[in-house]
Design a protein around this motif. Structure first.
Motif, PDB file in Angstrom:
ATOM      1  N   GLY A 413      43.355  14.031  46.027  1.00  0.00           N
ATOM      2  CA  GLY A 413      42.712  15.239  45.543  1.00  0.00           C
ATOM      3  C   GLY A 413      43.720  16.331  45.276  1.00  0.00           C
ATOM      4  O   GLY A 413      44.944  16.125  45.396  1.00  0.00           O
ATOM      5  N   PRO A 414      43.249  17.515  44.888  1.00  0.00           N
ATOM      6  CA  PRO A 414      44.148  18.645  44.605  1.00  0.00           C
ATOM      7  C   PRO A 414      44.993  18.998  45.826  1.00  0.00           C
ATOM      8  O   PRO A 414      44.533  18.940  46.965  1.00  0.00           O
ATOM      9  CB  PRO A 414      43.188  19.772  44.234  1.00  0.00           C
ATOM     10  CG  PRO A 414      41.930  19.079  43.806  1.00  0.00           C
ATOM     11  CD  PRO A 414      41.840  17.840  44.638  1.00  0.00           C
ATOM     12  N   HIS A 415      46.223  19.400  45.555  1.00  0.00           N
ATOM     13  CA  HIS A 415      47.164  19.777  46.609  1.00  0.00           C
ATOM     14  C   HIS A 415      47.826  21.083  46.167  1.00  0.00           C
ATOM     15  O   HIS A 415      48.825  21.071  45.440  1.00  0.00           O
ATOM     16  CB  HIS A 415      48.203  18.673  46.811  1.00  0.00           C
ATOM     17  CG  HIS A 415      49.173  18.934  47.924  1.00  0.00           C
ATOM     18  ND1 HIS A 415      48.797  18.994  49.240  1.00  0.00           N
ATOM     19  CD2 HIS A 415      50.525  19.157  47.900  1.00  0.00           C
ATOM     20  CE1 HIS A 415      49.850  19.225  49.994  1.00  0.00           C
ATOM     21  NE2 HIS A 415      50.909  19.334  49.201  1.00  0.00           N
ATOM     22  N   GLY A 416      47.222  22.147  46.554  1.00  0.00           N
ATOM     23  CA  GLY A 416      47.691  23.424  46.063  1.00  0.00           C
ATOM     24  C   GLY A 416      47.080  23.746  44.716  1.00  0.00           C
ATOM     25  O   GLY A 416      46.249  22.985  44.181  1.00  0.00           O
ATOM     26  N   PRO A 417      47.491  24.823  44.104  1.00  0.00           N
ATOM     27  CA  PRO A 417      46.854  25.249  42.841  1.00  0.00           C
ATOM     28  C   PRO A 417      47.194  24.376  41.640  1.00  0.00           C
ATOM     29  O   PRO A 417      46.400  24.272  40.715  1.00  0.00           O
ATOM     30  CB  PRO A 417      47.382  26.683  42.651  1.00  0.00           C
ATOM     31  CG  PRO A 417      48.668  26.715  43.423  1.00  0.00           C
ATOM     32  CD  PRO A 417      48.491  25.789  44.587  1.00  0.00           C
ATOM     33  N   GLN A 418      48.366  23.717  41.625  1.00  0.00           N
ATOM     34  CA  GLN A 418      48.797  23.006  40.416  1.00  0.00           C
ATOM     35  C   GLN A 418      49.292  21.591  40.689  1.00  0.00           C
ATOM     36  O   GLN A 418      50.026  21.035  39.871  1.00  0.00           O
ATOM     37  CB  GLN A 418      49.920  23.793  39.722  1.00  0.00           C
ATOM     38  CG  GLN A 418      49.474  25.122  39.158  1.00  0.00           C
ATOM     39  CD  GLN A 418      50.587  25.813  38.397  1.00  0.00           C
ATOM     40  OE1 GLN A 418      51.758  25.492  38.571  1.00  0.00           O
ATOM     41  NE2 GLN A 418      50.220  26.745  37.532  1.00  0.00           N
TER      42      GLN A 418
END
Length: 432
Positions: A413-418
């Motif tokens: 999944g997402p890991h931080g904003p970018q």
């Protein structure tokens, strides 16, 4: 007309032939059934006949206890009775393959219960009994049908057999009776064939233990198909993705940097050759042919995989800790496929930027992670970015299933904003 159709079918007489052959096959056992009578020579004739029949039946039943007898009967019933009977379940070995979890254990031979063990002897006894009854009755009827027309020019025709006499008025009456005898003989063949067809699934069909073993075997085949699908998805999918990017890079730098273009083309060749090896192996399994050599990609091949990514224009930042060489066997192959899938997804869907690859080997576990940037690319010409490549959507579910089979944990999944992060932890036993 429906009542006449069975009389005109060849399968009817093939089934009757099967029954009559069973009766003939029992004749060699008859002399052995007479041996006990040597010790009972003073017994009444009726007792001797009954004793001989009982010993004969016992010998036929003993023949039915052999597994080979059951296999032969099933094959003949399928061919002559046209009854769909599966083969008896036999043990099969399922070899472990690269990039998979533990190989499924093939079911062993079904152990029949006491009642199941006697089903084949019961079938054989009924088979022989029906064969003799059908052969005697139909033989007498056919003999009558062939004998009675001899009295065409006589006032009266007759037939005597076993002390029984039949007299029929000559002329057309004898022909009518003869035709009736032939039709009755055909009807006996229909009755014998239908009786065997009714008995075959109940006595030669799979027992409850065999049905469970067949269900387990079907489950193994499905698991094998899923494993092969994972193999093709991981190997071929990664190769095509990397080759597409490498071809784009080679096309852009062909004039400005021929050395880099040649390196990209050489990487495409190496990737395609490795994918062809995997494809040959998978197709060999699908064709039930023995593959020459199963491809064995392990963590030892990780540097080569990262080099191919670099030739495709990707920036890879590996971080290795511990001793990956200590991870052996299925776990090492699975770890390679997991990293390959993660890197393929990073190439397909990630934006331009470094791809962080981490492999950490600890005494109690193996940690793998792939981190890449998300969002629109910066236009380096690699063609990466969201939606740049079509996808089947089976990558992450396949990874989750692979990790589950190895009793591991997975996060994606997402890991931080970018950034997007794939993290997997697998229990490990290190080799000495």
């Amino acid at each position: 007309m429906r009542g006449i159709r069975p009389l005109l079918r060849g399968s009817t007489y093939a089934g009757a032939l099967f029954a009559y052959c069973g009766a003939l096959a029992s004749i060699p056992l008859l002399p052995f059934a007479m041996l006990p009578l040597l010790a009972w020579g003073s017994a009444p004739e009726g007792v001797q006949i009954v004793l001989a029949l009982l010993v004969w039946a016992a010998l036929i039943g003993l023949v039915g206890l052999a597994r080979t007898t059951r296999r032969v009967l099933i094959a003949c019933a399928r061919r002559l009775l046209r009854v769909p009977l599966p083969d008896p379940v036999a043990a099969r070995q399922s070899a472990s393959s690269p990039g998979t979890g533990p190989a499924p254990v093939a079911p062993g031979p079904a152990v029949p219960s006491g009642a199941d063990r006697w089903r084949t002897p019961v079938w054989l006894l009924l088979h022989v009994a029906l064969g003799w009854a059908g052969a005697l009755v139909s033989g007498v009827l056919i003999l009558a049908g062939l004998t009675l027309p001899v009295g065409w020019f006589r006032a009266e025709a007759g037939l005597s057999l076993f002390g029984w006499s039949v007299r029929v008025a000559g002329g057309w009456a004898s022909w009518a009776v003869a035709l009736g005898c032939v039709l009755l003989a055909a009807a006996v063949c229909v009755a014998v064939t239908n009786a065997l067809r009714w008995l075959a699934p109940r006595l030669l069909g799979p027992s409850s233990a065999e049905r469970l073993a067949l269900a387990a075997e079907r489950e193994l085949r499905l698991a094998e198909r899923n494993r092969l699908a994972h193999e093709l998805h991981d190997s071929i999918g990664h190769t095509l993705t990397a080759a597409t990017i490498q071809a784009a890079v080679a096309g852009e730098v062909l004039s400005a940097d021929p050395v880099a273009a040649r390196a990209a083309l050489r990487s495409i060749e190496e990737s395609a050759r490795a994918a062809l090896e995997d494809l040959d192996y998978v197709l060999g399994v699908l064709r039930e042919e023995k593959a020459e050599t199963a491809p064995t990609r392990t963590l030892a091949d990780l540097p080569e995989l990262l080099d191919r990514l670099r030739h495709a224009g990707a920036v890879v930042e590996p971080e290795l800790s511990g001793e990956p060489a200590q991870v052996q066997g299925t776990l090492s192959r699975a770890a390679y496929r997991i990293l390959q899938e993660g890197l393929t997804n990073a190439l397909r869907h990630g934006a331009d930027g470094p791809i962080e690859v981490r492999v950490a080997v600890a005494p109690d576990g193996l940690e793998l992670s792939v981190v890449n940037r998300t969002g629109a690319g910066t236009g380096t010409g690699t063609g990466r970015g969201p939606g740049a490549f079509p996808t089947s959507g089976h990558g992450l579910p396949g990874l989750a299933e692979r990790v589950r089979l190895l009793h591991g944990e997975i996060e994606a999944g997402p890991h931080g904003p970018q950034h997007w992060r794939l993290a997997v932890r697998l229990p490990v036993r290190l080799s000495a």
